[in-house]
Design a protein around this motif. Structure first.
Motif, mmCIF file in Angstrom:
data_model
loop_
_atom_site.group_PDB
_atom_site.id
_atom_site.type_symbol
_atom_site.label_atom_id
_atom_site.label_comp_id
_atom_site.label_asym_id
_atom_site.label_seq_id
_atom_site.Cartn_x
_atom_site.Cartn_y
_atom_site.Cartn_z
ATOM 1 N N ALA A 1 0.836 -1.209 0.000
ATOM 2 C CA ALA A 1 0.000 0.000 0.000
ATOM 3 C C ALA A 1 0.872 1.260 0.000
ATOM 4 C CB ALA A 1 -0.921 -0.009 1.216
ATOM 5 N N GLN A 2 1.958 1.222 0.776
ATOM 6 C CA GLN A 2 2.866 2.360 0.815
ATOM 7 C C GLN A 2 3.503 2.600 -0.552
ATOM 8 O OE1 GLN A 2 3.431 4.603 2.924
ATOM 9 N NE2 GLN A 2 5.439 5.501 2.448
ATOM 10 N N TYR A 3 3.930 1.498 -1.193
ATOM 11 C CA TYR A 3 4.535 1.611 -2.530
ATOM 12 C C TYR A 3 3.523 2.170 -3.527
ATOM 13 C CZ TYR A 3 5.849 0.177 -7.224
ATOM 14 O OH TYR A 3 6.096 0.166 -8.571
ATOM 15 N N GLU A 4 2.310 1.635 -3.517
ATOM 16 C CA GLU A 4 1.297 2.062 -4.493
ATOM 17 C C GLU A 4 0.919 3.524 -4.290
ATOM 18 O OE1 GLU A 4 -1.858 -0.734 -4.009
ATOM 19 O OE2 GLU A 4 -0.965 -2.201 -5.387
ATOM 20 N N GLN A 5 0.886 3.960 -3.053
ATOM 21 C CA GLN A 5 0.551 5.356 -2.783
ATOM 22 C C GLN A 5 1.619 6.287 -3.364
ATOM 23 O OE1 GLN A 5 0.332 6.295 1.381
ATOM 24 N NE2 GLN A 5 -0.178 8.429 1.053
ATOM 25 N N LEU A 6 2.890 5.958 -3.114
ATOM 26 C CA LEU A 6 3.979 6.783 -3.629
ATOM 27 C C LEU A 6 4.058 6.703 -5.151
ATOM 28 C CD1 LEU A 6 6.696 5.942 -0.960
ATOM 29 C CD2 LEU A 6 5.582 8.155 -1.298
ATOM 30 N N ALA A 7 3.872 5.495 -5.711
ATOM 31 C CA ALA A 7 3.948 5.325 -7.161
ATOM 32 C C ALA A 7 2.824 6.088 -7.863
ATOM 33 C CB ALA A 7 3.895 3.842 -7.523
ATOM 34 N N GLN A 8 1.637 6.122 -7.256
ATOM 35 C CA GLN A 8 0.527 6.881 -7.831
ATOM 36 C C GLN A 8 0.852 8.378 -7.841
ATOM 37 O OE1 GLN A 8 -1.967 5.935 -9.444
ATOM 38 N NE2 GLN A 8 -2.580 3.886 -8.799
ATOM 39 N N ARG A 9 1.464 8.845 -6.759
ATOM 40 C CA ARG A 9 1.884 10.247 -6.710
ATOM 41 C C ARG A 9 2.875 10.549 -7.822
ATOM 42 N NH1 ARG A 9 4.634 12.076 -1.463
ATOM 43 N NH2 ARG A 9 5.254 13.895 -2.672
ATOM 44 N N LEU A 10 3.834 9.637 -8.000
ATOM 45 C CA LEU A 10 4.841 9.810 -9.042
ATOM 46 C C LEU A 10 4.195 9.816 -10.421
ATOM 47 C CD1 LEU A 10 7.859 9.994 -9.807
ATOM 48 C CD2 LEU A 10 7.936 7.489 -9.766
#
Length: 551
Positions: free
Chosen positions: A353-362
């Protein structure tokens, strides 16, 4: 920044040394004079493929040296430090090619592989033109350029860290889920091994002290005998050294009044007497401290044997037992966590979830950046004989994502070879790629990290007003980066901060390429030649002076 290029026996060049400056420089000359040879020589120094055909006829080997100032190259400096190579602020790339086709590469005098040469060179120079050394055709370089231009490096680093954390957590959960029985067996084995070493209660420092004590106890009789023997000679025997020296002092003191020169010798003997007294006192203390203790010797030998037995059992050196215990305890801790599958699954889910949140921001920031960058590059392209061409940046989904986020980047062109946008590498010709690259570099020059740009024949297929635009853009780019352009257009060359002329000469029946720095009237003559061909008139010269901004 490229500071110096030294070429020896490369194609038509016998010996040539060029010093470079900051800003925009133009390389001109007659067709076939060898302008591109200099670019080829630099590409060779940067790690391009090479064969024996590059060696000048009649020579045994070719050699190219390229010297760079690393002040504006933090990536190259970091690479050198990571590979334990000297970083004195200057980097010398050296490559030698022999007649067999074998080449050797060096960085600051240290031998390296050609692959390593290429790696560090990628952060130093970008060559745009009909050469393979073009980072803008690589998907990874395209993504890096977009992220750098949008100032996304920090967020990208967070995404990469989150990706690694998620993959590690997922791997641990998958391993624990599929191999719980095997992990249980491993845990039991480790618990027994850890118990053995904890029971031994051993430390590396103890091992050193044990060996020292064993030597001392094992040779106690010899130590006592030697100390007592020495004490007899120094102080306790009939002919003890200290007594003999004292007698000599007494005798000489009585003679000093007849010859003062003996006073200095007497002083020396008194120092000797004092040293002998201290040595005798120390030996006395030693003989009272050292003792024969067979029982303690047995205890030490039993302890040593216990340590050696444990080391043999676990197939390691005694000094490594402490490290082995720490490693096993760490592994036990991991296995203890692996036993709680629910906790591992929750950790993996949270990490994802942490990865997906940051990747979505990127992804969101990239989408904004590519839209603006595509529009700005397209506007510059219209001025470079690429009218109707449209530059687009596609964000292609990566299934499951990776350390760089949810997408890879692809530069695309529309309106040149068809209406549908297609990959830059597949659509554009060599000349078009050069000019598109120029447009991209002009727009992204503030963000891009490579300090030296080389454009080889970026003006293919253009002329007139477009050539003036190319010259103006290169001059603008030269205000921020070091730019070298091989050109046949006077409009481009006249905009350069400085200019070289390449010509062919014949010496001893052999063709050689020669490079001259042009200034003043010499530069006017070269621009006039580029304008008017063979017959240069006063009008042509005046036109050349006007282009150079001279009265």
């Amino acid at each position: 920044m490229l500071c110096r290029l030294t070429i020896r026996d490369f194609v038509l060049v016998d010996r040539l040394e060029l010093e470079f400056q900051q800003g925009f420089s133009a390389l001109t000359g007659e067709t076939g004079a060898g302008k591109s040879i200099l670019v080829d020589a630099l590409a060779f120094a940067l790690g391009e493929r090479a064969d024996a055909g590059l060696i000048r006829a009649g020579s045994e080997r070719a050699e190219v040296n390229a010297e760079f100032d690393l002040a504006a190259s933090p990536e190259a400096t970091a690479w050198l430090q990571a590979h334990d190579l000297d970083t004195p602020g200057v980097l010398l790339l050296r490559r030698v090619l022999d007649a067999s086709g074998r080449s050797r590469a060096y960085l600051n005098g240290s031998p390296v592989t050609v692959q390593q040469l290429r790696e560090v060179a990628e952060s130093l120079v970008d060559i745009h033109g009909q050469h393979a050394h073009q980072s803008l055709l690589r998907s990874e370089a395209q993504r890096a350029l977009v992220d750098s231009h949008a100032r996304l490096e920090s967020l990208l680093a967070e995404v990469a860290t989150a990706w690694r954390n998620w993959r590690a957590a997922k791997t641990l959960f998958d391993t624990a889920s599929s191999g719980s029985e095997a992990l249980s067996v491993e845990r039991e084995q480790l618990e027994w091994q850890v118990h053995e070493l904890q029971t031994l209660n051993f430390s590396t420092k103890e091992w050193q002290l044990l060996n020292e004590e064993h030597k001392r106890l094992g040779h106690a009789a010899s130590l006592v005998e030697g100390a007592q023997f020495s004490l007899q000679i120094l102080d306790e025997g009939d002919a003890a050294c200290e007594a003999q020296v004292a007698a000599a002092i007494n005798r000489l003191e009585g003679l000093c009044e007849y010859d003062p020169a003996l006073s200095e010798i007497t002083d020396l003997l008194q120092s000797v007497q004092a040293e002998l007294g201290e040595a005798a006192s120390a030996l006395n203390r030693y003989t009272h401290r050292i003792e024969l203790d067979p029982r303690r010797l047995v205890e030490v030998e039993q302890r040593i044997e216990a340590v050696l037995g444990c080391a043999r059992k676990f197939r390691c050196a005694p000094d490594d037992l402490t490290m082995l215990l720490a490693r096993w305890q760490e592994r036990l801790s991991v296995l203890g966590e692996a036993a709680d599958l629910a906790a591992l699954e929750a950790r993996a889910t949270a990490a994802r979830a942490q990865y997906e949140q940051l990747a979505q921001r990127l992804s969101g920031k990239r989408a904004q950046a590519v839209e603006v960058l595509g529009r700005e590059v397209s506007q510059v392209m219209q001025q470079l004989a690429l009218a109707g061409g449209r530059f687009e940046i596609a964000l292609l989904p990566v299934e499951g994502g990776n350390a760089a986020g949810f997408e890879q980047v692809e530069f695309r062109i529309a309106g040149l070879a068809g209406s549908e946008p297609r990959s830059l590498a597949k659509v554009a010709s060599g000349g078009e790629i050069s000019r598109i690259s120029l447009a991209i570099q002009v727009v992204t020059s503030q963000a891009a990290s490579v300090p030296t740009l080389i454009f080889d024949e970026v003006d293919v297929g253009i002329g007139g007003g477009v050539a003036e635009v190319v010259g103006r853009l290169l001059r603008e780019l030269g205000g921020k980066r070091q730019v070298l352009c091989v050109t046949h257009l006077p409009q481009v060359a006249a905009r350069a901060n400085w200019q070289w002329q390449v010509s062919k000469t014949i010496r001893a029946g052999a063709v050689r390429s020669h490079v001259a720095t042009l200034e003043g009237d010499a530069r006017v003559e070269e621009i006039a030649r580029m304008l008017g061909g063979i017959d240069i008139t006063s009008i042509t010269r005046q036109h050349a002076r006007e282009m150079l901004g001279l009265p």
